[in-house]
Design an enzyme around this catalytic site. Structure first.
Site, PDB file in Angstrom:
ATOM      1  CB  SER A 105      49.952  18.164  73.478  1.00  0.00           C
ATOM      2  OG  SER A 105      49.627  18.134  74.813  1.00  0.00           O
ATOM      3  CD  GLU A 152      36.935  32.585  36.481  1.00  0.00           C
ATOM      4  OE1 GLU A 152      38.530  32.488  35.773  1.00  0.00           O
ATOM      5  OE2 GLU A 152      37.336  32.405  36.898  1.00  0.00           O
TER       6      GLU A 152
END
Length: 704
Positions: free
Chosen positions: A377, A104
């Site tokens: 597909s 941080e």
């Protein structure tokens, strides 16, 4: 001489005076502007400094936020009872302290509350990336914002944040600031502070956390809901690795520790799902997560926001009812019923998400938005779209005959070949080999490009294992795709080639009725209207007499099935002129669905949903039907030349005597019959070396 000299001086003086006057005027103007800017800045800073003389008395009482559907009806009341248990910094493991500092604010112990170097680094990163991807806020600034300020992204709030950070640094030591910060931040699941987070996720006190757990916790606050390990373990693990890399970079741990900890499994406490709302729970969680990421947890849970969304509760109820058709095979180690499923429905014209189901409702993992699964597909329409944009027609003939790409020999579902077939037949019967030949002719970059333009963001285009090979044509992706993105992409076909980005929030008001967010429709033209119409006509035959007959709803509709190798994933994505919906079914642990194909359970769920969702909507045909627009028949020869040789009447009507044709399950481009339970072979070699990712629009024709 003197007279002449004086005359010259007199001639020169006016010019000198003129230039000097202009300079003085300009300089005076600059001085005035500087004085004004300084005065305004000082006044603004003074006003900001005086906005919170008494921080305690400035706090507003918490208020729940309301979420509304598209018709303005309230569907949820969002609030959180703070689960917070403050602890002393001496109780917080050093690994956890170091993890937060590393990820941080790595210069936390050096700056005075504001880090100019960090701000410049973040500014440069954002300018280079042309987006807000990195912030320059220090831990002290984050504490000031979370403890005392709103989450508004305004200049005034930023000035207040800087002033309060400087004030905090003057009044407290670094360790005291870190203690306040670690007890203040939000970790998701209603947990505020490191002690509550340790209890929530690991069932232990913070002082008992090991390095693995410390790294996991430190990664959560970046996006508390997305990186919550109980709702998205994969993302949490990836974020944990980032934290460990940062700790190694700044010398808190060595490379061996980082490598070992990345491989360690996480032992989590089983999360309990919030039962305050039963209907649309996954959608409500998704909206809440987006708002928390943007405005912070306190804004959502305490500021009394009014959140207007796109959901249609009638369609949502139809979706939840349809998902009850999921079979039940077993329960996994966490007690979650399998298989799981997801359903997303979108209005293709404005991108409004009308319904969303992310699972069976017994856990917090939203598979509609978070599960990246192989499309099989269901990816083929992007290959067909690329073909139609590049001089193919539905009647173009492709030779369905053996082909070899490197060591890979793609096969059709039934291990047979059909000879010369039209592109329409390829789509209807989900033939693999002709699809590969089309992609080989076009180059796989073109289908990838069109899929990206339609909203698919999960492609891997660089590295040793990537999607730039012909396996992608059959849906064998490196990472997969989420149901939300795949459904949104199909909306492009329903919307005449124009993709509209999915939207769940229409507007957000604060507790005083002020609009703080108003959604704007974002769209782009991807393929031509004619190509979209031709593709739709091809996908209509999938439902009429192809692999998707179980999805026939008795009105004009188009769609595509998808089944992956060893039956790990089953899809059906389809649309009418006004609604597109996608259904995915699979096991969370990626095991077999016992021979289930996309044309079975997913198609049946889709039919059940669409029949009820559209019950009061009159049936209508797709606009711009491509039927009869172009009777020419190109033929894709094996030598990759296209010639016109046949009339439509000379084409074989149906090369497969079966009335219903099942598609070939695929993954990584390797087709395996249902009875074969072997592992897939390696992905095919690339057809040509490619060094760079396909640029948006670069070298690819785009519909006007």
């Amino acid at each position: 001489m003197d007279k002449s000299s004086n005359t010259k001086q007199q001639k020169r003086r006016p010019a000198k005076k003129k230039g000097s006057s202009a300079g003085r005027i300009f300089l005076g103007f600059i001085v005035v502007v500087l004085v004004m800017v300084t005065g305004i800045g000082c006044g603004f800073l003074t006003a900001s400094m005086n906005t919170k003389p008494d921080l305690a008395s400035d706090i507003q009482p918490p208020a729940s936020s309301q979420i509304y559907d598209i018709n303005g009806n309230e569907i949820a009341n969002v609030h959180a009872t703070e689960n917070r248990m403050p602890v002393k910094i001496s109780q917080v493991p050093k690994d956890l302290q170091n993890a937060f500092v590393a990820v941080e604010d790595n210069r936390f112990y050096e700056h005075m509350g504001v880090d100019p170097r960090g701000i410049m680094r973040a500014l440069w990163s954002n300018l280079r990336g042309q987006s807000i991807s990195e912030g320059g806020s220090t831990i002290t600034q984050q504490l000031a914002k979370n403890a005392y300020l709103t989450q508004d992204r305004t200049l005034k709030r930023k000035v207040q944040e800087v002033f309060l950070a400087l004030q905090l640094e003057r009044q407290y030591t670094k360790q005291e600031i870190l203690e306040l910060y670690l007890n203040q931040i939000y970790f998701g699941q209603g947990a505020y502070g490191v002690q509550a987070a340790a209890k929530t996720y690991f069932g232990k006190n913070v002082e008992d956390l090991d390095l693995n757990e410390c790294a996991m916790l430190a990664g959560i606050p970046k996006s508390p809901n997305y990186y919550s390990p109980t709702s998205n373990l994969q993302a949490a693990e990836e974020r944990k690795s980032v934290v460990l890399d940062q700790m190694e970079k700044y010398g808190y741990i060595n490379a061996s520790q980082a490598s070992k900890t990345k491989k360690e499994e996480m032992k989590l406490v089983k999360a309990t799902k919030n039962t305050d709302t039963n209907e649309a729970s996954y959608f409500i969680d998704y909206v809440t997560q987006k708002l928390i990421d943007k405005y912070g947890a306190d804004a959502v849970y305490k500021d009394g926001l009014k959140i207007y969304t796109t959901i249609d509760m009638d369609m949502q109820r139809a979706a939840e009812e349809a998902m009850k058709n999921l079979p039940l095979y077993n329960k996994d180690g966490n007690g979650i019923e399998q298989p799981q499923g997801a359903l997303v429905a979108i209005d293709p014209h404005n991108g409004h998400v009308k319904a969303m189901v992310g699972g069976r409702g017994t856990d917090q993992f939203n598979r509609a938005t978070m599960a990246e699964r192989q499309p099989g597909s269901a990816f083929k329409p992007f290959v067909f779209a690329a073909a139609l944009e590049n001089n193919f027609t539905p009647n173009t003939v492709i030779n369905d005959s053996p082909v070899k790409v490197g060591d890979w020999e793609p096969q059709n579902y039934d291990r047979t070949f059909n000879g010369k077939v039209s592109l329409r037949e390829v789509a209807r019967n989900s033939l693999n080999v002709p699809t590969v030949k089309i992609a080989q002719k076009l180059g796989i970059d073109k289908p990838i490009y069109y899929a990206q333009e339609m909203g698919i963001t999960t492609f891997v285009l660089e590295g040793a294992q990537n999607d730039r090979n012909l396996a992608t044509a059959l849906g064998g992706l490196t990472k997969g795709v989420t149901p939300l993105e795949l459904t949104s992409a199909y909306g492009t076909f329903a919307n005449k080639g124009i993709h509209v980005e999915p939207m769940v929030i229409v507007k957000v008001l604060d507790r005083n009725g002020k609009v703080i967010e108003q959604a704007e429709e974002r769209q782009r033209s991807v393929i031509s209207e004619n190509s979209a119409a031709e593709l739709t006509s091809m996908l209509q035959t999938v439902i009429q007499k192809g692999t998707g007959t179980h999805a026939n709803i008795g009105r004009p509709a188009a769609g595509k099935t998808g089944t992956t190798n060893d039956y790990h994933d089953a899809w059906f994505v389809g649309y009418t002129p006004d609604l597109v919906a996608g259904v995915w079914v699979g096991n969370d642990n990626n095991t077999s669905l016992h021979n289930m194909t996309g044309g079975q359970t997913p198609a049946e769920i889709w039919k059940a949903f669409m029949s009820k969702a559209l019950a009061t909507t009159p049936a209508k045909n797709f606009d711009g039907s491509a039927a009869g627009k172009d009777d020419s028949v190109g033929e894709l020869e094996d030598d990759e030349k296209i010639t016109v040789k046949q009339k439509p009447s000379e084409l074989k009507k149906d090369n497969n005597p079966k009335e219903k044709v099942e598609e070939a399950p695929v993954k990584g481009g390797q087709n395996v019959p249902a009875q074969d339970k072997q592992e897939p072979k390696p992905q095919p070699q690339k057809t040509e070396p490619v060094s760079d990712a396909p640029e948006r629009g670069g070298g690819v024709g785009k519909g006007r």
